[in-house]
Design an enzyme around this catalytic site. Structure first.
Site, short mmCIF file in Angstrom:
data_model
loop_
_atom_site.label_atom_id
_atom_site.label_comp_id
_atom_site.label_asym_id
_atom_site.label_seq_id
_atom_site.Cartn_x
_atom_site.Cartn_y
_atom_site.Cartn_z
N ASN A 1 12.55 -7.88 0.46
CA ASN A 1 13.70 -7.72 -0.43
C ASN A 1 14.89 -8.61 -0.04
OD1 ASN A 1 12.82 -5.89 -2.44
ND2 ASN A 1 12.87 -4.22 -0.94
N THR B 1 5.79 -8.13 2.76
CA THR B 1 6.36 -7.08 3.58
C THR B 1 5.27 -6.06 3.87
OG1 THR B 1 7.77 -5.12 3.61
CG2 THR B 1 7.28 -6.02 1.47
N ILE B 2 5.22 -5.60 5.08
CA ILE B 2 4.27 -4.53 5.39
C ILE B 2 4.70 -3.24 4.70
CG2 ILE B 2 3.53 -5.48 7.60
CD1 ILE B 2 5.29 -3.32 8.97
N ASP B 3 6.00 -3.11 4.41
CA ASP B 3 6.54 -1.84 3.91
C ASP B 3 6.16 -1.56 2.46
OD1 ASP B 3 7.70 -1.37 6.33
OD2 ASP B 3 9.66 -2.14 5.76
N MET C 1 5.23 2.58 10.78
CA MET C 1 6.43 1.86 10.35
C MET C 1 6.71 2.14 8.88
SD MET C 1 6.17 -1.76 12.44
CE MET C 1 7.84 -2.14 12.94
N GLY C 2 7.94 1.82 8.48
CA GLY C 2 8.37 2.08 7.11
C GLY C 2 9.44 3.15 7.12
N GLU D 1 8.38 6.63 10.75
CA GLU D 1 9.49 6.42 11.69
C GLU D 1 10.83 6.85 11.11
OE1 GLU D 1 10.13 2.26 12.55
OE2 GLU D 1 9.99 1.67 10.44
N ARG E 1 1.46 -4.48 12.81
CA ARG E 1 1.66 -5.54 11.82
C ARG E 1 1.19 -6.90 12.34
NH1 ARG E 1 8.29 -6.00 11.97
NH2 ARG E 1 8.43 -7.43 13.73
#
Lengths: 405, 405
Positions: A107, A133-135, A178-179, A235, A287
């Protein structure tokens, strides 16, 4: 006049960002019209410092290593650009005969990409975004390159940890994903399951307020039943008021540092339930893992790179490569590429929708699993589980008593 | 009369304990003299409960899955046996016509194995130990099946995390390795390096007292130089007085629960140096990873299983399979099997010797790397690092300035 390409990476790495870079170089070569594909060595900041390396000059067999190179091979940054920087960039692009600028990121990077696009309008320079993005929190696109590999890592690792905990069922294991605001990776741990009852036994997402009492209740019940429990948590778990459940350790300027949710919850289980608990926090190991890249993700990342350059060379600018999924009922997984105006992308951070979370807020729904399954590729792991076979032979009776440590 | 085999797993799993089980079954089949190979479903405790499953009846292609099954396929326990239990076991073995009993485990399990051997003396039952521990702390044997896979996981993961941190060099990353008293796995992170300066940048082992001031000094210097620093620490770091640097969270009976060293040190860096730091604690993800098994380890684990049964069938008892390395200078890696009396094994917990630790106590020596290298197998990972190639082209000048977050 030569037509050169510049690729810029922004923000945190993924397992396949270099695959997109590879795709750009392959497309440039195939087009026969590109002089150099420059990598900006160190993110947006590197544009201003003119830290450019021509990647076309390396032999293709070396470039193929990009498909299995973790992190970003050209470096990234979180450098905050100023208004003047955008103007300066146009001159730098012209000086280096850069006609196509591709920003690869999440983003924040797409915001930069949109501003560079504005600055380049009318200068004959075409600016296109490659999502990463991994998110998985970028709007409109069905998913984002990088997510599926982080998802596969979480699924396969949770399956392995699940076997470990089942093999020696003496503790509650709290795994952290993560995230911080979006629970996509946390949710993907559900794909570890082959049948009901498999790990993960509980999943807590940042989209739902976290209630410690309910959590302890859920854990206690499962511990008494199984002896070994695997819990996967985001997280970024927050309480009813939207405050992180772990208080900040330290604040420095704009940055706030939080403690680990997994360690916090493992401690809570130990203190409140008096049973052994431990936390696992693979963090950036997840990641960066090449061994657990999703093949689908890698392929789509290459495609995203190719399509970005193709779009720019076709005269498009101010757009991002998006994936639109073929929604026909029961059709096999199929993606289509669609260019999305950068401005639309910036509208919102995409979180897990309600229909992917179960009612109690301690698991995902079957709809999520169905959506996610094709992204992580074929399930390549199959285990020999004699504990299970033994239970089946003995009429499913679980005559193993809980063993106090 | 049938001659049956019983295999018992004790303690925490490794990535290759099932490979040893596979070796036992293969050897039993090859011998043509074994009726059943029973697995004790759930560790030593399962012997008393007669929870036995015959593994020979499964097709070989299914059994081959054991080579890639994480954790223990038959289950394990940390059940503490009583004096009476050993006597009861002899009767149970006889009832099931079990002539060969193989215990697969670490120091605790070898203790059990020794006691079962004593109880079985004169009963015509042969008891042999198969070593297994990720911690590599079993005496006399050059190394232990399970360690090399944990070591490869740590090396390869540290290399990946190193690339991640180098790609976006804005923080200090503290990775935690398992091994509370013995630093073998922590040390193995050094094998991530391809050249000097690569991650890990600092390694702290439990064999040396940990000094916070020195640690902060080392980290500060490297952070100022690189922007991104990877530190690998043992979960069991202790201070000058031998006390864990992280105070216990909770004590329950004999069990003491400590907080995470990596999180503690990341917090310390944030608070004392005012720079971003994060912790990664793959924990049991590391010992359960099938993708990062060491091929050498897997092969040796199979061999250990085969040799254990062969020794028992040859009339040996009260011994453990040991690996003796061919020490001839500059010879290629070669192992020999030697049966070690269980009593000798129990003498001491094997920690990292002084010659494997550097003077300041923040790294390993070249001698350790030379010892460890063959165990993790060929280095299969090669990365494309354009940041490095750029620096080389520009006369090694590092003109990238530190970017404040």
């Amino acid at each position: 006049m030569a037509e050169n390409v510049l690729v810029v990476h922004g923000g945190g790495p993924t397992a396949v960002i270099n695959a997109s870079l590879y795709g750009v170089i392959e497309e440039a070569r195939a087009s026969g019209k590109i002089g150099c594909v420059y990598g900006a060595i160190g993110g947006s900041e590197a544009i201003l410092k003119e830290r450019f390396l021509d990647l076309m000059k390396y032999p293709r067999e070396k470039l193929r290593l990009l498909l299995a190179t973790p992190s970003t091979a050209i470096g990234s940054s979180r450098y905050a650009l100023e208004a003047d920087d955008y103007k300066a960039m146009v001159g730098i692009f012209q000086k280096h005969q850069i006609k196509y600028v591709l920003f690869n990121g999440g983003n924040g990077t797409m915001d930069t990409c949109g501003k560079v696009y504005e600055a380049c309008k009318g200068a004959g320079i075409f600016v296109v975004g490659i999502p990463k993005t991994i998110d998985n929190d970028i709007a409109i696109t069905d998913h984002t390159p990088g997510f599926a590999s982080a998802a596969r890592y979480m699924a396969e690792t949770t399956a392995e940890v699940g076997m470990d905990v089942k093999g020696l069922p003496i503790h509650v294991c709290v795994m952290e994903a993560m995230g911080r605001n979006a629970g996509w990776i946390t949710a993907a741990s559900a794909l570890a399951r082959k049948k009901p009852g498999d790990a993960p036994h509980l999943i807590y997402l940042p989209e739902r307020p976290f209630h410690e009492e309910e959590f302890l209740e859920d854990v206690k019940k499962l511990y008494e039943e199984k002896g070994g429990v695997v819990v996967v948590v985001s997280e970024g778990l927050k309480d009813e008021e939207g405050k992180p459940i772990v208080p900040p350790i330290f604040t420095s300027g704009r940055s706030v540092y939080y403690g680990d949710v997994s360690a916090y919850l493992a401690n809570l289980v130990i203190r409140k339930l008096g049973v052994k608990a431990r936390s696992e926090k693979p963090g950036i190991c997840g990641r960066a893992s090449v061994a657990l890249q999703s093949p689908v993700d890698r392929e789509e990342a290459v495609l995203a790179g190719r399509e970005a350059l193709r779009a720019a060379m076709g005269g498009q600018s101010g757009v991002m490569v998006g994936f639109i999924r073929d929604e026909a009922a029961d059709s096999p997984y199929r993606m289509q590429i669609r260019m999305i105006p950068i401005k639309e992308v910036m509208l919102y951070e995409r979180i897990l929708p309600e229909e992917y979370i179960n009612q109690r807020g301690n698991d995902v729904t079957e709809a999520f699993v169905k959506w996610c399954r094709p992204l992580i590729g074929e399930r390549t792991w199959e285990y020999m589980d004699f504990q299970e076979l033994y239970e089946q032979e003995n009429n499913g009776a679980n005559n193993r008593e809980d063993v106090p440590e």
